[in-house]
Motif scaffolding. Structure first.
Motif, short mmCIF file in Angstrom:
data_model
loop_
_atom_site.label_atom_id
_atom_site.label_comp_id
_atom_site.label_asym_id
_atom_site.label_seq_id
_atom_site.Cartn_x
_atom_site.Cartn_y
_atom_site.Cartn_z
N PRO A 96 -5.26 33.30 3.61
CA PRO A 96 -4.00 33.21 2.86
C PRO A 96 -3.41 34.60 2.61
CG PRO A 96 -5.86 32.85 1.41
CD PRO A 96 -6.41 32.94 2.80
N VAL A 97 -2.11 34.66 2.56
CA VAL A 97 -1.42 35.91 2.28
C VAL A 97 -1.32 36.05 0.77
CG1 VAL A 97 0.73 37.18 2.57
CG2 VAL A 97 -0.14 35.76 4.42
N PRO A 98 -1.87 37.12 0.20
CA PRO A 98 -1.81 37.27 -1.25
C PRO A 98 -0.36 37.36 -1.72
CG PRO A 98 -3.34 38.86 -0.30
CD PRO A 98 -2.63 38.20 0.83
N VAL A 123 5.62 40.73 -9.27
CA VAL A 123 4.15 40.63 -9.19
C VAL A 123 3.72 40.18 -7.80
CG1 VAL A 123 2.15 39.34 -10.07
CG2 VAL A 123 3.85 40.23 -11.66
N ALA A 124 4.41 39.19 -7.23
CA ALA A 124 4.07 38.70 -5.88
C ALA A 124 4.28 39.78 -4.83
CB ALA A 124 4.90 37.46 -5.55
N LEU A 125 5.36 40.54 -4.95
CA LEU A 125 5.63 41.60 -3.98
C LEU A 125 4.58 42.70 -4.06
CD1 LEU A 125 7.68 42.40 -1.81
CD2 LEU A 125 8.88 43.72 -3.55
N LYS A 130 -0.05 45.44 -1.53
CA LYS A 130 -1.43 45.95 -1.59
C LYS A 130 -2.27 45.42 -0.44
CE LYS A 130 -1.98 46.91 -6.51
NZ LYS A 130 -2.66 46.50 -7.77
N ALA A 131 -1.98 44.18 -0.01
CA ALA A 131 -2.71 43.58 1.11
C ALA A 131 -2.14 44.04 2.44
CB ALA A 131 -2.64 42.05 1.02
N GLY A 132 -1.00 44.73 2.43
CA GLY A 132 -0.42 45.26 3.66
C GLY A 132 0.40 44.24 4.45
N VAL A 133 0.91 43.21 3.78
CA VAL A 133 1.74 42.21 4.45
C VAL A 133 3.10 42.15 3.78
CG1 VAL A 133 -0.19 40.79 5.25
CG2 VAL A 133 0.81 40.35 3.02
N LYS A 134 4.08 41.61 4.50
CA LYS A 134 5.42 41.45 3.96
C LYS A 134 5.53 40.10 3.27
CE LYS A 134 7.67 44.34 7.36
NZ LYS A 134 8.71 44.43 8.39
N ASN A 135 6.37 40.05 2.23
CA ASN A 135 6.57 38.80 1.49
C ASN A 135 8.06 38.62 1.28
OD1 ASN A 135 6.47 36.58 -0.15
ND2 ASN A 135 4.84 37.37 -1.48
N GLY A 136 8.69 37.91 2.20
CA GLY A 136 10.13 37.68 2.14
C GLY A 136 10.54 36.81 0.98
N TRP A 137 9.68 35.85 0.60
CA TRP A 137 10.00 34.96 -0.52
C TRP A 137 10.11 35.76 -1.82
CZ3 TRP A 137 11.66 30.30 0.45
CH2 TRP A 137 11.22 29.62 1.60
N ALA A 138 9.17 36.66 -2.06
CA ALA A 138 9.19 37.45 -3.29
C ALA A 138 10.40 38.38 -3.31
CB ALA A 138 7.90 38.25 -3.43
#
Length: 190
Positions: A96-98, A123-125, A130-138
């Motif tokens: 899972p992507v944090p 917080v989500a971003l 920190k996990a090194g992934v992008k989060n477009g939703w956040a």
């Protein structure tokens, strides 16, 4: 058939289907044609002088060197790679992507409760970065929440200005004191 490891190599020579007398080397002088017996009919026209037939004889192939041993064998092809092993029992197929779920929640809340959505989106971003992934939703939740908070503040200022501006105009007409309105409300003007 050509060699798949060396496509530039020429295919092996096939033996001629019909073999006759051995051919002299290419640099040897051509001997004169043998003379025919003189038993020709009298009324036949004289024969043209004999010309050597160069087109009929194929050019001599260059001599192939003979090897003392067999040519080296090509190495065997590497084994084909198999499929990746199955994940362990009970383990998820993809990690899972944090912050992804929290980013989706923040996105949905950004249309209704902007301040909570802004905090959850940040917080989500941070978790995702920190996990090194992008989060477009956040990121979308942060942008939408910020824009809607600013629009809400502007609308609130306009409403307050109109309401208090209307009261100020009413007090200037009525003068100081407590006044009762037709709908049952009261206005206190100073």
């Amino acid at each position: 058939m050509t060699d798949p490891q060396n496509p530039a190599a020429e295919p092996p020579q096939q033996p001629a289907p019909e073999t006759t007398a051995p051919q002299p080397p290419a640099d040897a002088p051509v001997p004169p044609a043998p003379s025919a017996p003189s038993a020709e009919p009298v009324d036949a026209p004289p024969a043209a002088p004999a010309q050597p037939d160069y087109a009929a004889a194929p050019p001599a192939a260059p001599a192939q060197p003979e090897y003392a041993a067999a040519p080296p064998a090509y190495p065997a092809a590497p084994p084909a790679y198999g499929a990746a092993p199955a994940p362990a029992y009970g383990a998820p197929a993809d990690a899972p992507v944090p912050g992804k779920t929290l980013g989706i929640v923040a996105f949905v809340l950004s249309f209704f409760v902007q301040l909570v959505a802004l905090i959850l989106g940040i917080v989500a971003l941070v978790q995702s970065r920190k996990a090194g992934v992008k989060n477009g939703w956040a990121l979308a939740a942060i942008i939408i929440s910020s824009v809607l908070i600013v629009v809400g503040i502007i609308v609130a200022i306009i409403i307050v200005t109109v309401v208090f501006g209307g009261l100020a105009a009413a007090c200037s007409e009525l003068g100081p004191g407590v006044w009762e309105l037709q709908n049952g409300g009261t206005i206190t003007c100073n």
